[in-house]
Every structure is written in structure tokens, then in C-alpha cells.
Scaffold this motif. Structure first.
Motif, PDB file in Angstrom:
ATOM      1  N   THR A 145      -2.176  22.368 -47.518  1.00 31.62           N
ATOM      2  CA  THR A 145      -1.735  21.092 -48.080  1.00 31.62           C
ATOM      3  C   THR A 145      -0.580  21.305 -49.048  1.00 31.62           C
ATOM      4  O   THR A 145      -0.192  22.433 -49.330  1.00 31.62           O
ATOM      5  N   MET A 146      -0.074  20.213 -49.580  1.00 25.96           N
ATOM      6  CA  MET A 146       0.931  20.247 -50.640  1.00 25.96           C
ATOM      7  C   MET A 146       0.279  19.777 -51.934  1.00 25.96           C
ATOM      8  O   MET A 146      -0.431  18.781 -51.946  1.00 25.96           O
ATOM      9  N   ASP A 147       0.510  20.515 -53.014  1.00 27.78           N
ATOM     10  CA  ASP A 147       0.024  20.122 -54.337  1.00 27.78           C
ATOM     11  C   ASP A 147       1.187  19.458 -55.058  1.00 27.78           C
ATOM     12  O   ASP A 147       2.186  20.101 -55.364  1.00 27.78           O
ATOM     13  N   HIS A 148       1.071  18.151 -55.290  1.00 24.08           N
ATOM     14  CA  HIS A 148       2.145  17.398 -55.923  1.00 24.08           C
ATOM     15  C   HIS A 148       1.917  17.190 -57.417  1.00 24.08           C
ATOM     16  O   HIS A 148       2.646  16.436 -58.048  1.00 24.08           O
ATOM     17  N   GLU A 149       0.900  17.850 -57.969  1.00 26.10           N
ATOM     18  CA  GLU A 149       0.591  17.743 -59.397  1.00 26.10           C
ATOM     19  C   GLU A 149       0.560  16.284 -59.847  1.00 26.10           C
ATOM     20  O   GLU A 149       1.318  15.846 -60.704  1.00 26.10           O
ATOM     21  N   VAL A 160      -1.479  27.302 -49.202  1.00 30.41           N
ATOM     22  CA  VAL A 160      -1.837  27.860 -47.899  1.00 30.41           C
ATOM     23  C   VAL A 160      -3.300  28.288 -47.943  1.00 30.41           C
ATOM     24  O   VAL A 160      -3.704  29.046 -48.807  1.00 30.41           O
ATOM     25  N   ARG A 161      -4.045  27.773 -46.993  1.00 28.48           N
ATOM     26  CA  ARG A 161      -5.464  28.126 -46.920  1.00 28.48           C
ATOM     27  C   ARG A 161      -5.739  28.834 -45.601  1.00 28.48           C
ATOM     28  O   ARG A 161      -4.814  29.178 -44.870  1.00 28.48           O
TER      29      ARG A 161
END
Length: 55
Positions: free
Chosen positions: A3-7, A39-40
Motif C-alpha cells: 500500500t501507500m502510506d500518505h500520513e 511493501v509487504r
């Protein structure tokens, strides 16, 4: 899942500061937040490129 972490929490705090500046008659600062790729285990290396040459 990758996913993307957009804080999001930090974005909200920045938006609140901008709103406060506007309400107090000050010019708001520009808000720029970096996104981070998380990245998972579902991510894998790409397959090798297939040859496109024809015989």
C-alpha cells in the motif's frame, strides 16, 4: 498487501494549521507531504522480460 502510506494524521494537522492561518489573516504555508510505499509480503519481483524477437 502493498500500500501507500500518505500520513493522513499529519495531513490533517497541516490542514488545520493552514485553516488557522487563513482565519487569522495570514498567508498560509504550502503543504507538501511525501507518500511512502509500504511493501509487504504480497509484493514480488517482476518476471523476467520475455523475448520479443521473432524467428
Amino acid at each position: 498487501m502493498t500500500t501507500m502510506d500518505h500520513e493522513v494524521a499529519e495531513q490533517g494537522q497541516g490542514a488545520a494549521r493552514i485553516l488557522r492561518d487563513i482565519l487569522n489573516g495570514r498567508a498560509p504555508a504550502t503543504l507538501v507531504r511525501p507518500a511512502r510505499l509500504v511493501v509487504r509480503e504480497t509484493a514480488a519481483a517482476p518476471r523476467a522480460l520475455r523475448s520479443t524477437a521473432t524467428p
